[in-house]
Design a protein around this motif. Structure first.
Motif, PDB file in Angstrom:
ATOM      1  N   LEU A  44       0.825  -1.214   0.000  1.00  0.00           N
ATOM      2  CA  LEU A  44       0.000   0.000   0.000  1.00  0.00           C
ATOM      3  C   LEU A  44       0.861   1.267   0.000  1.00  0.00           C
ATOM      4  CD1 LEU A  44      -2.836  -0.941   2.502  1.00  0.00           C
ATOM      5  CD2 LEU A  44      -3.056  -0.555   0.048  1.00  0.00           C
ATOM      6  N   GLY A  45       1.920   1.254   0.786  1.00  0.00           N
ATOM      7  CA  GLY A  45       2.811   2.412   0.814  1.00  0.00           C
ATOM      8  C   GLY A  45       3.483   2.655  -0.518  1.00  0.00           C
ATOM      9  N   ALA A  46       3.909   1.578  -1.182  1.00  0.00           N
ATOM     10  CA  ALA A  46       4.540   1.720  -2.490  1.00  0.00           C
ATOM     11  C   ALA A  46       3.545   2.241  -3.526  1.00  0.00           C
ATOM     12  CB  ALA A  46       5.114   0.381  -2.939  1.00  0.00           C
ATOM     13  N   ILE A  47       2.319   1.773  -3.457  1.00  0.00           N
ATOM     14  CA  ILE A  47       1.294   2.262  -4.396  1.00  0.00           C
ATOM     15  C   ILE A  47       1.053   3.755  -4.178  1.00  0.00           C
ATOM     16  CG2 ILE A  47      -1.175   2.153  -4.958  1.00  0.00           C
ATOM     17  CD1 ILE A  47      -0.962  -0.898  -4.499  1.00  0.00           C
ATOM     18  N   LEU A  48       0.915   4.161  -2.912  1.00  0.00           N
ATOM     19  CA  LEU A  48       0.680   5.580  -2.632  1.00  0.00           C
ATOM     20  C   LEU A  48       1.876   6.443  -3.027  1.00  0.00           C
ATOM     21  CD1 LEU A  48      -1.125   5.477   0.837  1.00  0.00           C
ATOM     22  CD2 LEU A  48      -2.112   6.044  -1.386  1.00  0.00           C
ATOM     23  N   THR A  49       3.084   5.922  -2.839  1.00  0.00           N
ATOM     24  CA  THR A  49       4.272   6.718  -3.128  1.00  0.00           C
ATOM     25  C   THR A  49       4.566   6.817  -4.621  1.00  0.00           C
ATOM     26  OG1 THR A  49       5.224   6.090  -1.010  1.00  0.00           O
ATOM     27  CG2 THR A  49       6.738   6.933  -2.658  1.00  0.00           C
ATOM     28  N   PHE A  50       4.460   5.696  -5.327  1.00  0.00           N
ATOM     29  CA  PHE A  50       4.952   5.662  -6.707  1.00  0.00           C
ATOM     30  C   PHE A  50       3.867   5.639  -7.784  1.00  0.00           C
ATOM     31  CE2 PHE A  50       8.218   3.422  -4.113  1.00  0.00           C
ATOM     32  CZ  PHE A  50       9.183   4.409  -4.178  1.00  0.00           C
ATOM     33  N   ALA A  51       2.642   5.231  -7.453  1.00  0.00           N
ATOM     34  CA  ALA A  51       1.644   5.044  -8.507  1.00  0.00           C
ATOM     35  C   ALA A  51       0.520   6.066  -8.493  1.00  0.00           C
ATOM     36  CB  ALA A  51       1.044   3.643  -8.406  1.00  0.00           C
ATOM     37  N   VAL A  52       0.167   6.588  -7.349  1.00  0.00           N
ATOM     38  CA  VAL A  52      -0.968   7.512  -7.270  1.00  0.00           C
ATOM     39  C   VAL A  52      -0.501   8.908  -7.666  1.00  0.00           C
ATOM     40  CG1 VAL A  52      -2.668   8.553  -5.717  1.00  0.00           C
ATOM     41  CG2 VAL A  52      -2.104   6.134  -5.493  1.00  0.00           C
ATOM     42  N   ARG A  53      -1.227   9.515  -8.594  1.00  0.00           N
ATOM     43  CA  ARG A  53      -0.869  10.853  -9.074  1.00  0.00           C
ATOM     44  C   ARG A  53      -1.828  11.925  -8.562  1.00  0.00           C
ATOM     45  NH1 ARG A  53       3.904   9.587  -9.871  1.00  0.00           N
ATOM     46  NH2 ARG A  53       4.383   8.269 -11.626  1.00  0.00           N
ATOM     47  N   ALA A  54      -2.786  11.532  -7.751  1.00  0.00           N
ATOM     48  CA  ALA A  54      -3.751  12.498  -7.215  1.00  0.00           C
ATOM     49  C   ALA A  54      -3.076  13.381  -6.175  1.00  0.00           C
ATOM     50  CB  ALA A  54      -4.929  11.754  -6.588  1.00  0.00           C
ATOM     51  N   ASP A  55      -3.611  14.578  -5.993  1.00  0.00           N
ATOM     52  CA  ASP A  55      -3.066  15.521  -5.016  1.00  0.00           C
ATOM     53  C   ASP A  55      -4.230  16.116  -4.216  1.00  0.00           C
ATOM     54  OD1 ASP A  55      -1.231  16.997  -3.631  1.00  0.00           O
ATOM     55  OD2 ASP A  55      -1.087  18.570  -5.165  1.00  0.00           O
ATOM     56  N   PRO A  56      -4.790  15.313  -3.276  1.00  0.00           N
ATOM     57  CA  PRO A  56      -5.926  15.827  -2.509  1.00  0.00           C
ATOM     58  C   PRO A  56      -5.481  16.933  -1.554  1.00  0.00           C
ATOM     59  CG  PRO A  56      -5.269  13.705  -1.660  1.00  0.00           C
ATOM     60  CD  PRO A  56      -4.452  13.955  -2.895  1.00  0.00           C
ATOM     61  N   PRO A  57      -6.355  17.906  -1.299  1.00  0.00           N
ATOM     62  CA  PRO A  57      -5.973  19.000  -0.383  1.00  0.00           C
ATOM     63  C   PRO A  57      -5.886  18.494   1.063  1.00  0.00           C
ATOM     64  CG  PRO A  57      -8.254  19.222  -1.051  1.00  0.00           C
ATOM     65  CD  PRO A  57      -7.682  18.084  -1.849  1.00  0.00           C
ATOM     66  N   GLY A  58      -4.870  18.942   1.773  1.00  0.00           N
ATOM     67  CA  GLY A  58      -4.739  18.623   3.188  1.00  0.00           C
ATOM     68  C   GLY A  58      -3.966  17.362   3.508  1.00  0.00           C
ATOM     69  N   ILE A  59      -3.575  16.573   2.507  1.00  0.00           N
ATOM     70  CA  ILE A  59      -2.825  15.339   2.774  1.00  0.00           C
ATOM     71  C   ILE A  59      -1.833  15.091   1.638  1.00  0.00           C
ATOM     72  CG2 ILE A  59      -4.519  13.803   1.705  1.00  0.00           C
ATOM     73  CD1 ILE A  59      -3.850  11.802   3.971  1.00  0.00           C
ATOM     74  N   ASN A  60      -0.642  14.727   1.991  1.00  0.00           N
ATOM     75  CA  ASN A  60       0.380  14.412   0.997  1.00  0.00           C
ATOM     76  C   ASN A  60       0.490  12.886   0.907  1.00  0.00           C
ATOM     77  OD1 ASN A  60       2.671  14.045  -0.537  1.00  0.00           O
ATOM     78  ND2 ASN A  60       3.791  15.740   0.429  1.00  0.00           N
ATOM     79  N   LEU A  61      -0.064  12.312  -0.147  1.00  0.00           N
ATOM     80  CA  LEU A  61      -0.098  10.858  -0.283  1.00  0.00           C
ATOM     81  C   LEU A  61       1.289  10.242  -0.411  1.00  0.00           C
ATOM     82  CD1 LEU A  61      -3.197  10.365  -2.612  1.00  0.00           C
ATOM     83  CD2 LEU A  61      -3.036  10.077  -0.136  1.00  0.00           C
ATOM     84  N   HIS A  62       2.235  10.980  -0.953  1.00  0.00           N
ATOM     85  CA  HIS A  62       3.591  10.450  -1.078  1.00  0.00           C
ATOM     86  C   HIS A  62       4.233  10.265   0.295  1.00  0.00           C
ATOM     87  CE1 HIS A  62       3.397  10.920  -5.380  1.00  0.00           C
ATOM     88  NE2 HIS A  62       2.954  12.165  -5.224  1.00  0.00           N
ATOM     89  N   ILE A  63       4.041  11.218   1.184  1.00  0.00           N
ATOM     90  CA  ILE A  63       4.596  11.112   2.537  1.00  0.00           C
ATOM     91  C   ILE A  63       3.902   9.982   3.302  1.00  0.00           C
ATOM     92  CG2 ILE A  63       4.896  12.304   4.740  1.00  0.00           C
ATOM     93  CD1 ILE A  63       6.751  13.268   2.522  1.00  0.00           C
TER      94      ILE A  63
END
Length: 81
Positions: free
Chosen positions: A10-29
């Motif tokens: 799940l962490g790898a998917i959020l870091t490397f595959a998801v391109r969304a940028d929701p307000p208030g949360i940094n999915l890469h972090i």
């Protein structure tokens, strides 16, 4: 250990595959934090499954004039999933 692997994926998917940028949360972090947490979980899971036993035996020879022998064995067991 399965939960650690799941968090790593799940962490790898959020870091490397998801391109969304929701307000208030940094999915890469969040993904990096999940991968670090999963590494710690996997390390502790593999570390906690080792057992060490020490066995001391006294062997008496067939001939009573011979001295007794003390044998010490150390056995390390590892559980395999």
């Amino acid at each position: 250990m399965g939960a650690g692997v799941t968090l790593a994926v799940l962490g790898a998917i959020l870091t490397f595959a998801v391109r969304a940028d929701p307000p208030g949360i940094n999915l890469h972090i969040v993904g990096v934090i999940l991968m670090i947490a999963s590494g710690i979980m996997i390390y502790h899971a593999s570390r906690g499954r080792r057992h060490e036993r020490v066995i001391t035996r006294v062997r008496e020879p067939a001939d009573p004039s011979q001295p007794k022998q003390t044998v010490r064995e150390t056995i390390e067991d590892r559980d395999i999933d």
